[in-house]
Design a protein around this motif. Structure first.
Motif, short mmCIF file in Angstrom:
data_model
loop_
_atom_site.label_atom_id
_atom_site.label_comp_id
_atom_site.label_asym_id
_atom_site.label_seq_id
_atom_site.Cartn_x
_atom_site.Cartn_y
_atom_site.Cartn_z
N ALA A 518 0.83 -1.21 0.00
CA ALA A 518 0.00 0.00 0.00
C ALA A 518 0.86 1.26 0.00
N TRP A 519 1.94 1.24 0.80
CA TRP A 519 2.81 2.42 0.87
C TRP A 519 3.51 2.66 -0.47
N GLN A 520 3.99 1.59 -1.12
CA GLN A 520 4.63 1.75 -2.41
C GLN A 520 3.64 2.30 -3.43
N CYS A 521 2.41 1.83 -3.36
CA CYS A 521 1.39 2.32 -4.28
C CYS A 521 1.14 3.81 -4.06
N ARG A 522 1.14 4.24 -2.81
CA ARG A 522 0.97 5.68 -2.53
C ARG A 522 2.15 6.48 -3.09
N LEU A 523 3.39 5.99 -2.89
CA LEU A 523 4.55 6.69 -3.42
C LEU A 523 4.45 6.83 -4.95
N ASP A 524 3.99 5.76 -5.60
CA ASP A 524 3.83 5.84 -7.05
C ASP A 524 2.73 6.82 -7.43
N ALA A 525 1.69 6.91 -6.58
CA ALA A 525 0.62 7.87 -6.84
C ALA A 525 1.15 9.30 -6.72
N LEU A 526 1.95 9.55 -5.69
CA LEU A 526 2.53 10.90 -5.54
C LEU A 526 3.45 11.24 -6.71
N ALA A 527 4.20 10.24 -7.18
CA ALA A 527 5.10 10.48 -8.31
C ALA A 527 4.33 10.86 -9.57
N LYS A 528 3.06 10.42 -9.64
CA LYS A 528 2.22 10.76 -10.79
C LYS A 528 1.43 12.05 -10.56
N GLY A 529 1.66 12.69 -9.40
CA GLY A 529 0.98 13.95 -9.13
C GLY A 529 -0.38 13.81 -8.50
N GLU A 530 -0.68 12.64 -7.94
CA GLU A 530 -1.98 12.43 -7.30
C GLU A 530 -1.92 12.95 -5.86
N THR A 531 -2.24 14.22 -5.65
CA THR A 531 -2.13 14.85 -4.32
C THR A 531 -3.45 15.50 -3.90
N THR A 532 -4.55 14.91 -4.30
CA THR A 532 -5.87 15.47 -3.99
C THR A 532 -6.08 15.60 -2.50
N LYS A 533 -6.53 16.75 -2.04
CA LYS A 533 -6.85 16.95 -0.63
C LYS A 533 -8.17 16.28 -0.31
N GLU A 534 -8.25 15.77 0.92
CA GLU A 534 -9.46 15.05 1.32
C GLU A 534 -10.42 15.94 2.08
#
Length: 542
Positions: A518-534
């Motif tokens: 899960a953590w690696q998936c989040r890091l990959d999401a951040l690398a793609k610019g996925e930083t949506t605020k909740e």
């Protein structure tokens, strides 16, 4: 007595008040030049009140076992010696209620011959509680009050019965019928020195009489398989609702995990918390400034300092993460709202040989702040309920489907071992909507074995470093914490990976593996610019 009052409202009735009164009237404070009646600290008195708690409906003792875990010098040995004296002579056996509805007791001598044992794996350990016990009886009124009481060097003759210390092999203890046992320093009771066998034998013997026992460990080292560690695991099962009996009183206090050994203010606060009212600032006898000097002595190993003085359960020599490191990131108060943007990690199992089934874990991680949370962990139940148990595949599939309905899942990494067909179905159903993918061909499949050693090592190191540097928070669920602390470092050609202590160990790590994914998936999401605020919203309950 000085501890009576509103500080102890007493949700459960207890014989502890009368036991405390008896101690003050009959026993002497040890290590004094002149006689002083025994007076426990409020913290020690609280343990006595809890240990002698009764079920309101039945009037029977609530706890058959107790664990009193405090740092060295706190005063465990004197309080256990006092309780041993009370079990031998005082009215500690429930005997109904008086006219005012208060519980009353009678001494063991009116039920059976009292036999009290102080047990340890070495004679030096037994002296911890034995020496103060002799002083309490010899210098106090008890020696004159009870005809036939003889506190001798190696045993105590009672008017009826005996108090003794035992260090012999467990086989020689079988068949004895004690009413109370002290198990001293159980962090040192392991299989190799006969401690686990001795503990099991003493408890069987206590079961014959309806007796009780108290362990007095310092902080144990995870992975050694000590009696103290087994008792801590039992307490975790009780807290998580996985135990069929809750007759264990577990009283453990340690310094906060963020205690910094190098910062004087932080260290002093941590020591004050661990030692409570046994510390000098609270009116006790422990000199915290002297302990700081001992901790800062270059000859003192930092891990030993945390165990001995802060009572922190740290880690085995090959642990992947330590308990303080993991606990410092705990944020159980955080909520994951419906509709939040998250990623998932999955590690599954089916069935293994020798009756040992690995767990299956589905973990989530919120993309915006890196909050790691447990969606669901499936584990083999303890005891007969676990015979032939297999992972409920239908439940797992339903939980994954529910996660995609509940949250905005933008990435999902899953180890396909033994779940290849189901992961293929997840890829067919959900792969097209994922914004973060393991690969174009297989958007979910992320192998944690095989020829991907470099990627596995990087992902494992990323989660480890995020915990150590406090770059994430986690839900602090019992299963997740257990699995993370069970994980052991294993060196490979590519670097450090994690594994169980041995392949057939009952200590699972599947939630830790799912967290790495899960953590690696989040890091990959951040690398793609996925930083949506909740947004804030409904609370997610574990």
């Amino acid at each position: 007595m000085p501890w009576r009052g509103p500080s102890y409202p007493g949700e459960l009735p207890t014989l502890g008040w009368s036991v405390l009164d008896w101690m003050g009237e009959m026993l002497a404070t040890p290590d004094r030049s002149e006689y002083e009646p025994l007076v426990l600290t409020r913290e020690q008195a609280r343990f006595v009140l809890n240990f002698y708690a009764l079920h309101p409906a039945t009037g029977r003792r609530k706890y058959r076992r107790g664990v009193l875990s405090r740092p060295k010098g706190w005063g465990k040995s004197p309080i256990l010696a006092a309780i041993a004296c009370a079990e031998a002579l005082a009215p500690v056996v429930p005997d109904g209620w008086d006219a005012a509805g208060e519980p009353v007791g009678k001494p063991w001598a009116e039920v059976r011959t009292p036999w009290v044992q102080l047990a340890a794996v070495s004679e030096d350990q037994t002296r911890n509680a034995w020496a103060p016990l002799l002083e309490m009886l010899r210098e106090g009124p008890a020696v004159d009050e009870f005809l036939g009481l003889e506190p001798l060097e190696t045993f105590v003759n009672l008017p009826k019965g005996r108090i003794e210390f035992v260090t012999s092999a467990a086989t020689s203890r079988e068949g004895n019928r004690p009413v109370f046992c002290v198990l001293d320093q159980t962090e040192e009771w392991t299989g190799s020195n006969g401690g686990r066998k001795l503990a099991a034998t003493l408890r069987r013997n206590l079961g014959k009489t309806g007796g009780t026992s108290i362990e007095s460990p310092n902080a144990f080292v995870p992975g050694r398989g000590s009696v103290a560690e087994e008792s801590a695991e039992y307490w975790k099962r009780i807290r998580e609702g996985r135990a069929r009996d809750d007759g264990l009183l577990y009283d453990h206090r340690e310094a906060p995990p963020e205690t910094d050994l190098t910062d004087r203010e932080s260290l002093l606060a941590g020591l004050a918390h661990a030692y409570g009212d046994s510390a000098e600032p609270a009116g006790g006898w422990v000199d915290l400034e002297r302990l700081i000097a001992e901790i800062w002595d270059p000859a003192t190993d930092p891990q030993n300092a945390r165990a001995y003085y802060l009572n922190q359960i740290t880690h085995a020599t090959d642990s992947w993460l330590s308990q303080p490191e993991w606990a410092a990131c705990a944020a159980p108060e955080k909520v994951v709202a419906d509709g939040d943007t998250i990623v998932l990690g999955f590690d599954g199992s089916r069935r293994r040989n020798r009756g040992v089934t690995d767990a299956t874990a589905l973990m989530g991680c919120r993309v915006s702040d890196g909050h790691l949370f447990q969606v669901r962990v499936w584990e083999q139940p303890d005891g007969p309920a676990g015979d032939g148990w297999e992972v409920p595949v239908a439940e797992v599939l339903a939980e994954v489907d529910g996660a995609f309905r509940r949250w905005k899942v933008i990435g999902f990494y899953a180890d396909p071992a033994k779940w290849e067909s189901h992961i293929a179905s997840w890829e067919a159903n959900y792969g097209g909507r994922l914004r973060v993918k393991s690969s174009q061909a297989h958007p979910i499949e992320w192998w944690m074995t095989g020829g991907r050693a470099n990627a596995i090592v990087r992902a494992t190191r990323s989660l480890h470093d995020a915990v150590v540097d406090r770059e994430l928070t986690h839900c602090a669920s019992g299963a997740l914490t257990r699995h993370v602390l069970n994980a052991r470092r294993r060196e490979s050609r590519a670097g450090i990976q994690i594994a169980k202590e041995h392949p057939d160990s009952p200590r699972k790590i599947d939630a830790a593996v799912a967290s790495v994914l899960a953590w690696q998936c989040r890091l990959d999401a951040l690398a793609k610019g996925e930083t949506t605020k909740e947004r804030s919203g409904a609370v997610y309950f574990m």
